[in-house]
Design an enzyme around this catalytic site. Structure first.
Site, PDB file in Angstrom:
ATOM      1  N   CYS A   1       0.816  -1.219   0.000  1.00  0.00           N
ATOM      2  CA  CYS A   1       0.000   0.000   0.000  1.00  0.00           C
ATOM      3  C   CYS A   1       0.857   1.280   0.000  1.00  0.00           C
ATOM      4  O   CYS A   1       1.424   1.609  -1.036  1.00  0.00           O
ATOM      5  CB  CYS A   1      -0.977  -0.037   1.157  1.00  0.00           C
ATOM      6  SG  CYS A   1      -2.421   0.999   0.866  1.00  0.00           S
TER       7      CYS A   1
ATOM      8  N   HIS B   1      -3.788  -5.539   2.382  1.00  0.00           N
ATOM      9  CA  HIS B   1      -3.513  -5.641   3.826  1.00  0.00           C
ATOM     10  C   HIS B   1      -4.189  -6.917   4.350  1.00  0.00           C
ATOM     11  O   HIS B   1      -4.804  -7.664   3.598  1.00  0.00           O
ATOM     12  CB  HIS B   1      -4.147  -4.448   4.566  1.00  0.00           C
ATOM     13  CG  HIS B   1      -3.558  -3.121   4.256  1.00  0.00           C
ATOM     14  ND1 HIS B   1      -2.322  -2.712   4.719  1.00  0.00           N
ATOM     15  CD2 HIS B   1      -4.049  -2.083   3.531  1.00  0.00           C
ATOM     16  CE1 HIS B   1      -2.091  -1.468   4.304  1.00  0.00           C
ATOM     17  NE2 HIS B   1      -3.115  -1.066   3.581  1.00  0.00           N
TER      18      HIS B   1
HETATM   19  N1  GLN Z   1      -2.044   7.036   2.243  1.00  0.00           N
HETATM   20  C1  GLN Z   1      -2.169   6.144   1.112  1.00  0.00           C
HETATM   21  C2  GLN Z   1      -3.576   6.197   0.472  1.00  0.00           C
HETATM   22  O1  GLN Z   1      -4.513   6.649   1.102  1.00  0.00           O
HETATM   23  C3  GLN Z   1      -1.848   4.713   1.495  1.00  0.00           C
HETATM   24  C4  GLN Z   1      -2.824   4.136   2.530  1.00  0.00           C
HETATM   25  C5  GLN Z   1      -2.364   2.796   3.106  1.00  0.00           C
HETATM   26  O2  GLN Z   1      -1.169   2.517   3.194  1.00  0.00           O
HETATM   27  N2  GLN Z   1      -3.348   1.988   3.543  1.00  0.00           N
HETATM   28  O3  GLN Z   1      -3.737   5.741  -0.659  1.00  0.00           O
END
Ligand code: GLN
Length: 245
Positions: free
Chosen positions: A98, A197
């Site tokens: 992510c 995740h």
């Molecule tokens: N901040 C990034 C987004 O909103 C990644 C979010 C995350 O790592 N879950 O896309």
């Protein structure tokens, strides 16, 4: 099978980029090594720490909100990106989830419009369309190498692969990279990026062993991975398959 084996893992920014329990991926890699008598060596690197490209067989970095990504992006480029790129070009295994996945591309344009330069390991870019735009959140199932990978996703950024990038998987249910092209993640040499995740590896033992196999083959020339008791992991994978996106 050769004598005792060791897997050297480097965990980048473990406290800054650990959203949604991505540390569970490290726990799974440790478990799947030690259950097979493979020594698991963990190094944690954060802000200001240099990375030695000869030091790791597998590099992991997890997800984070935009605020942490801003802190990390500057440090990543200043102290680690060149060495990580050198490691990836030498087929060291990388798993970026992510927020880290986004930062290992060419750039991540935040919801504020601020553009964070990425490490440029993956030919992709990510744009967050703004806080008022629907986040891509929910359970996700993707098709990978004839198998499924399950987990959940929660990201505002939309990732678009460039011509030199190959997707990791196709979306069976959920959003994936951007909710429109049906693709999820990216693969470049032994480097993997994904939005999944869960954390990702506990419920996806086949993918976890795929990464372990790549790292151990590169280091030892052999990746014989004896079967281990995956009944709980298999049950969790099956349960996740039955969830609604
Ligand atoms: N901040 C990034 C987004 O909103 C990644 C979010 C995350 O790592 N879950 O896309």
């Amino acid at each position: 099978m050769s004598g005792s084996r060791t897997l050297r893992v480097t965990h980048l920014y473990p406290r800054l980029m650990n959203i949604y329990g991505d540390r569970g991926n490290i726990m799974t890699l440790r478990h799947r090594c030690e259950a097979r008598g493979i020594t698991f060596e963990l190094t944690e690197l954060s802000i200001g720490d240099a990375f030695d490209p000869q030091s790791a067989d597998l590099i992991f970095a997890g997800g984070a909100q935009d605020r942490e990504q801003r802190n990390v992006a500057q440090d990543l480029l200043a102290t680690k990106a060149d060495a990580i790129r050198e490691a990836v070009e030498a087929d060291v295994v990388l798993l970026a989830v992510c927020g880290a996945y986004q930062l290992f591309g060419r750039f991540y344009r935040e919801s504020t419009g601020v553009e964070l330069a990425g490490a440029g390991i993956f030919d992709l870019h990510t744009e967050h369309p703004g806080e008022k735009t629907k986040r891509l959140i929910g359970n996700i199932v993707v098709n990978w190498e004839g198998q499924t990978i399950v987990g959940f996703e929660n990201h505002g950024g939309r990732t678009h692969l460039g011509p030199a990038a190959r997707s990791l998987a196709s979306v069976r249910s959920g959003n994936g990279n951007n909710g429109t092209d049906g693709l999820e993640g990216v693969v470049y040499r032994n480097a993997y990026g994904t939005y999944i995740h869960g954390s990702l590896l506990p419920k996806n033992p086949a993918f976890a062993d795929h990464l372990l196999g790549l790292a151990l083959t590169r280091r030892n020339g052999d990746a014989e991975l004896a079967p281990i008791d995956d009944r709980a992991e298999t049950r969790a994978h099956a349960a996740a398959l039955s969830l609604k996106p």
